[in-house]
Write an enzyme that holds these catalytic residues in place. Structure first.
Site, PDB file in Angstrom:
ATOM      1  N   HIS A  82       0.830  -1.198   0.000  1.00  0.00           N
ATOM      2  CA  HIS A  82       0.000   0.000   0.000  1.00  0.00           C
ATOM      3  C   HIS A  82       0.866   1.249   0.000  1.00  0.00           C
ATOM      4  O   HIS A  82       1.849   1.331   0.717  1.00  0.00           O
ATOM      5  CB  HIS A  82      -0.890   0.027   1.248  1.00  0.00           C
ATOM      6  CG  HIS A  82      -1.737   1.263   1.335  1.00  0.00           C
ATOM      7  ND1 HIS A  82      -2.898   1.417   0.608  1.00  0.00           N
ATOM      8  CD2 HIS A  82      -1.570   2.409   2.033  1.00  0.00           C
ATOM      9  CE1 HIS A  82      -3.416   2.611   0.868  1.00  0.00           C
ATOM     10  NE2 HIS A  82      -2.630   3.226   1.730  1.00  0.00           N
ATOM     11  N   ARG A 168     -14.313  13.262   9.197  1.00  0.00           N
ATOM     12  CA  ARG A 168     -13.038  13.924   9.527  1.00  0.00           C
ATOM     13  C   ARG A 168     -12.699  14.995   8.507  1.00  0.00           C
ATOM     14  O   ARG A 168     -12.142  16.043   8.839  1.00  0.00           O
ATOM     15  CB  ARG A 168     -11.912  12.885   9.594  1.00  0.00           C
ATOM     16  CG  ARG A 168     -11.992  11.984  10.831  1.00  0.00           C
ATOM     17  CD  ARG A 168     -11.123  10.744  10.670  1.00  0.00           C
ATOM     18  NE  ARG A 168      -9.749  11.063  10.319  1.00  0.00           N
ATOM     19  CZ  ARG A 168      -8.971  10.308   9.543  1.00  0.00           C
ATOM     20  NH1 ARG A 168      -9.412   9.168   9.051  1.00  0.00           N
ATOM     21  NH2 ARG A 168      -7.740  10.688   9.278  1.00  0.00           N
ATOM     22  N   SER A 183      -7.296   4.106   9.866  1.00  0.00           N
ATOM     23  CA  SER A 183      -8.087   4.163   8.639  1.00  0.00           C
ATOM     24  C   SER A 183      -7.427   3.332   7.536  1.00  0.00           C
ATOM     25  O   SER A 183      -8.053   2.469   6.907  1.00  0.00           O
ATOM     26  CB  SER A 183      -8.237   5.629   8.213  1.00  0.00           C
ATOM     27  OG  SER A 183      -8.728   5.743   6.907  1.00  0.00           O
ATOM     28  N   LYS A 187      -8.501  -0.888   6.148  1.00  0.00           N
ATOM     29  CA  LYS A 187      -8.805  -1.296   4.777  1.00  0.00           C
ATOM     30  C   LYS A 187      -7.876  -2.422   4.311  1.00  0.00           C
ATOM     31  O   LYS A 187      -8.287  -3.348   3.614  1.00  0.00           O
ATOM     32  CB  LYS A 187      -8.698  -0.089   3.842  1.00  0.00           C
ATOM     33  CG  LYS A 187      -9.898   0.859   4.019  1.00  0.00           C
ATOM     34  CD  LYS A 187      -9.769   2.130   3.204  1.00  0.00           C
ATOM     35  CE  LYS A 187      -8.881   3.134   3.874  1.00  0.00           C
ATOM     36  NZ  LYS A 187      -9.314   4.537   3.804  1.00  0.00           N
TER      37      LYS A 187
HETATM   38  N1  URA Z   1      -5.913   7.795   3.675  1.00  0.00           N
HETATM   39  C1  URA Z   1      -6.846   7.046   4.291  1.00  0.00           C
HETATM   40  O1  URA Z   1      -7.283   6.029   3.766  1.00  0.00           O
HETATM   41  N2  URA Z   1      -7.280   7.429   5.484  1.00  0.00           N
HETATM   42  C2  URA Z   1      -6.833   8.531   6.108  1.00  0.00           C
HETATM   43  O2  URA Z   1      -7.263   8.821   7.183  1.00  0.00           O
HETATM   44  C3  URA Z   1      -5.865   9.315   5.457  1.00  0.00           C
HETATM   45  C4  URA Z   1      -5.419   8.904   4.232  1.00  0.00           C
END
Ligand code: URA
Ligand code: CA
Length: 432
Positions: A82, A168, A183, A187
């Site tokens: 990532h 946010r 965050s 994922k």
């Molecule tokens: N990218 C994300 O997926 N989440 C965040 O909070 C900041 C950048």
């Protein structure tokens, strides 16, 4: 449990329990806790931070808010990669076949998304016939058989993160290390891989503008991953200037093909080795990072990596002859050179602004509804540290419209030429 008490607890710098964190995330996902209370909590976290345990719990609570991809039918250690996002970042297109050529399963979900160019899926769609809508069974079969498949995002992954990230965004709480780290990691964990390699970008084109911030984010994500049972490593890499030379969808596919043949831009190649060796090591295919890097160099040299890319394209309906005939990729109608107006050395190529110039040509999406022009983009003919003479081309614009004066202005405004300059360090460090 009352949400107001939990906001107060975090406001006063105390640690939330696992149960409290799950209560918040479950309640928010089901719309039982309103936005205004979660906004207040996010702001409290922004100022009070979270402990390592809280960060891991928040991540897993968000993972459990939706579906998790089950990759257990795929043999071997599945390693995902990532990037926190940069300009002209062509690494996934190179790394997926490169690592798969070493028999490491790459079962990747990739996005389209907003940005200076499309996401990996958009880029791949510049290859005629290529498709990423693949069912679960075929996906598993392809990875078991040929070690590689890239599919579009599907399913209901981390709905809590979707809601929280959007909230946010409008409450000035994006820029919080525990919130960003949880965050991103939620994922990645929901996507099902056993191990994760992170490329944390730093500089003008990145979220993190300083080395200290980038290190802190990298460390936070690596700790979360390891604390929840996913082997995780990170590289901190430069994003002051765009990566490689190509910024654009088809242009980046061509750049990836070059790199898989060992004739790509040096910085892109170096970063692919830095990330790839961690992937190989985490997949237990090498006993040291040095050995892993040698293995990667070998499959570039002997052509296996390039063949793997052809196999991958063919498996997903694409025309693999583009690898030997990249002129079959979408081509823009006009090529316009941006010429240097003074002698000197390139001292600055402001990544995000140059990325925006590519987006103005149509290479990226401004809104979710925008369509992308796969052919257009920029080729950087000079990078930081290169000397340049008046009249030499700094950038080649690939455009489907003749008038690109605003793009040219933007490029001139964001490439600085000085008497002297050194190329920036590319890899600032690794976090394990
Ligand atoms: N990218 C994300 O997926 N989440 C965040 O909070 C900041 C950048
Ligand atoms: Ca590039």
């Amino acid at each position: 449990m009352r949400m107001v008490d939990l906001i107060e607890k975090k406001r006063d710098g105390k640690e939330l329990t696992t149960r409290e964190i799950y209560y918040i995330i479950e309640g928010y996902t089901k719309d039982e806790i309103p936005d205004y209370q979660v906004s207040a909590l996010a702001m409290a976290i922004y100022f009070q931070d979270m402990t390592e345990r809280e960060r891991a719990d928040l991540t897993m609570a968000m993972v459990h808010s939706g579906d998790m991809i089950d990759l257990s039918a795929i043999a071997g250690v599945k390693v995902d990669k990532h990037s926190t996002g940069g300009v002209g970042d062509t690494t996934t297109l190179v790394l997926a076949p490169l690592v798969a050529a070493l028999d490491i399963p790459v079962a990747k979900m990739s996005g389209r998304g907003l940005g200076h160019t499309g996401g990996t899926i958009d880029k791949l769609e510049s290859i005629a016939g290529f498709h990423s809508e693949i069912g679960k069974d075929e996906f598993v079969n392809l990875v078991n058989k040929d070690k590689i498949s890239i599919v579009g995002q599907s399913g209901n992954l981390t709905p809590a993160d979707k809601k929280l990230y959007a909230l946010r965004d409008v409450t000035a709480t994006v820029n919080s290390i525990p919130l960003i780290a949880s965050s991103i990691m939620s994922k990645k964990i929901a996507a099902g891989s056993d191990a994760i390699v992170l490329d944390v970008k730093m500089g003008a084109g990145a979220f993190m503008k300083t080395l200290e911030d980038a290190q802190e984010l990298a460390y936070a994500m690596v700790r979360i991953g390891n604390n929840v049972g996913r082997k995780t490593m990170a590289v901190i890499s430069d994003m002051s200037q765009p990566l490689g030379n190509a910024i654009g969808n088809a242009l980046e596919v061509k750049e990836a093909i070059d790199t898989l043949q060992g004739i790509g831009p040096k910085d892109l190649e170096e970063l692919c080795y830095a990330l790839g060796r961690q992937m190989v090591y985490l997949a237990n295919k090498a006993s040291s990072l040095e050995e892993a890097e040698d293995m990667l160099k070998e499959v570039i040299r002997n052509g296996k990596a390039l063949n793997k890319f052809k196999e991958f394209i063919l498996n997903q309906g694409g025309d693999p002859s583009v690898v030997d005939h990249p002129e079959k990729l979408p081509q823009a109608e006009y090529r316009i050179e941006v010429l240097a107006r003074e002698d000197g050395v390139v001292a600055e190529i402001v990544a995000d602004e140059i990325g925006t110039a590519a987006m103005l040509l149509g290479a990226g999406r401004v809104t979710k509804e925008s369509t992308i022009d796969l052919a257009v983009g920029l080729m950087l003919n000079k990078k930081i540290g290169d000397s340049v003479k008046v009249g030499e081309s700094l950038v080649t614009i690939h455009s489907n419209r003749e008038n690109v004066s605003e793009v040219i202005d933007k490029i001139y405004a964001n490439i600085r030429i000085a008497n002297q300059a050194e190329p920036p360090l590319l890899v600032y460090g690794t976090v394990v």
